[in-house]
Scaffold this active site. Sequence first.
Site, PDB file in Angstrom:
ATOM      1  N   ASP A  14     -16.933  26.673   8.828  1.00  0.00           N
ATOM      2  CA  ASP A  14     -14.929  26.152   8.524  1.00  0.00           C
ATOM      3  C   ASP A  14     -14.592  26.113   7.492  1.00  0.00           C
ATOM      4  O   ASP A  14     -13.542  26.098   6.370  1.00  0.00           O
ATOM      5  CB  ASP A  14     -14.952  25.913   9.646  1.00  0.00           C
ATOM      6  CG  ASP A  14     -15.558  26.236  11.330  1.00  0.00           C
ATOM      7  OD1 ASP A  14     -15.148  27.902  10.723  1.00  0.00           O
ATOM      8  OD2 ASP A  14     -15.593  25.966  12.140  1.00  0.00           O
ATOM      9  N   ARG A  94     -14.945   9.847  16.404  1.00  0.00           N
ATOM     10  CA  ARG A  94     -13.319  10.457  15.630  1.00  0.00           C
ATOM     11  C   ARG A  94     -12.739   9.830  15.311  1.00  0.00           C
ATOM     12  O   ARG A  94     -12.045  10.048  13.568  1.00  0.00           O
ATOM     13  CB  ARG A  94     -12.987  11.207  16.776  1.00  0.00           C
ATOM     14  CG  ARG A  94     -13.573  12.832  16.784  1.00  0.00           C
ATOM     15  CD  ARG A  94     -14.388  13.406  15.982  1.00  0.00           C
ATOM     16  NE  ARG A  94     -15.373  14.841  15.615  1.00  0.00           N
ATOM     17  CZ  ARG A  94     -16.200  15.027  15.766  1.00  0.00           C
ATOM     18  NH1 ARG A  94     -16.788  13.921  14.731  1.00  0.00           N
ATOM     19  NH2 ARG A  94     -16.660  16.392  16.207  1.00  0.00           N
ATOM     20  N   ASP A 123     -11.301  17.673  19.199  1.00  0.00           N
ATOM     21  CA  ASP A 123     -10.640  16.663  17.698  1.00  0.00           C
ATOM     22  C   ASP A 123      -9.240  16.569  17.230  1.00  0.00           C
ATOM     23  O   ASP A 123      -9.194  16.026  16.237  1.00  0.00           O
ATOM     24  CB  ASP A 123     -12.224  17.702  17.080  1.00  0.00           C
ATOM     25  CG  ASP A 123     -14.029  16.583  17.670  1.00  0.00           C
ATOM     26  OD1 ASP A 123     -13.265  16.302  18.230  1.00  0.00           O
ATOM     27  OD2 ASP A 123     -14.589  17.908  17.997  1.00  0.00           O
ATOM     28  N   SER A 175     -23.179  25.800  19.622  1.00  0.00           N
ATOM     29  CA  SER A 175     -22.506  24.616  18.617  1.00  0.00           C
ATOM     30  C   SER A 175     -22.504  23.189  19.034  1.00  0.00           C
ATOM     31  O   SER A 175     -22.621  22.839  20.478  1.00  0.00           O
ATOM     32  CB  SER A 175     -20.915  24.910  19.607  1.00  0.00           C
ATOM     33  OG  SER A 175     -20.585  24.216  18.669  1.00  0.00           O
TER      34      SER A 175
END
Length: 402
Positions: A14, A94, A123, A175
């Site tokens: 990505d 995060r 996120d 994932s």
Amino acid sequence: MKEKVVLAYSGGLDTSVIIPWLKENYDYDVIAVCINVGQDAELEGLEERALSMGVSKVYVENVKDEFMREYVFPMIQSGAIYESKYYLGTSIARAVIAKTLVNVALKEGAVAICHGCTGKGNDQIRFELGIAALAPHLKVIAPWRIWDISSREEEIEYLEKRGLPVPMKKEDSYSRDRNMWHISHEGLELEDPWNAPNYETLLKLGVSPEQAPDKATTITLTFNQGIPTHLNGEAMEPSALLEKLNELGGANGIGIEDIVENRVVGMKSRGVYETPGGTILYKAHEELEHLTLDRETYRYKQEIALEFADLIYNGKWFTPLREALQAFVTSTQQVVTGEVKLKLYKGNVIPQGSSSPFSLYSEALASFTTGDLYNHKDADGFIRLYGLPLRVRALKAAENHK
């Protein structure tokens, strides 16, 4: 001179596609920033990969100690657990990542920060709320909410057309998100909540309880004002302490949680989280609080923990409410000092004893022997007053039935 954009770069497919996409659609100089919160091995060759994709500069920021001291430790002190199972491993990371991205953007004079989060996940919210709180003037670019690319195959085709290297990932891989606190797993058989997780191929930090040794491991953890400082009497830095607990916990099948959770955006998602060291730390900390906190404070702190967990999960770390709740938590931790013994055995963290100079436990008071502080006869008046509302209600009900 071109304007600059800071890209949260992981080295995966990505964010590799995002680099040429940004250059083509915005004509920015792209600065790749990778924040190391414990995914060490995954960062090998990352700087070279980013430069080969056309970025003008690469930052690899090691924030592991900051992550532990300023984010994880306050979370442990609060007792925050999301929906009774999730130790908030991705969520709490995060916050420090957002702060580091902002720091680099300000240092470089960038006009925007770009991330590769999808429009379905949590996120995107966590990153963007953090950026809004710390640098509201910065623009946020979220390609997955803008571009026409809709699949992994289209991403690969995008890179191949431009003669750019394609970072390959196994087709059958889960994932995953990994940092020093935990690792999360999503996808494959986990997408159906009826399917049992395939722990033989899924687990990375440890083994299933069935595969753990038949012999228990006993450890002692030392806390100072709610912060873990020693393991088995040895003073250790935060990252080293967690690394050792991850090793011990993982080997004993500890810290595996299978959860169907409620995402911020409204949908449910199913994942398996491994948090071996974190599970041990939470349990040890809780045992010490049972010994040192009075009933009213402990009860209210349990309510605070629920709100604290929601704030972390929902990306609201950098808010006045979180800071205010943190002040309360920090106040309660002044007495959370002492030692806790634990037995690690086949997925279980079993308390073996605790001690503290601030212990509120009195052996003389708790024993059956009558002492100066408590006379058994005192209970008569206490129970009569304590049960007065029930007595009055029963008497009134009897009158009404006459």
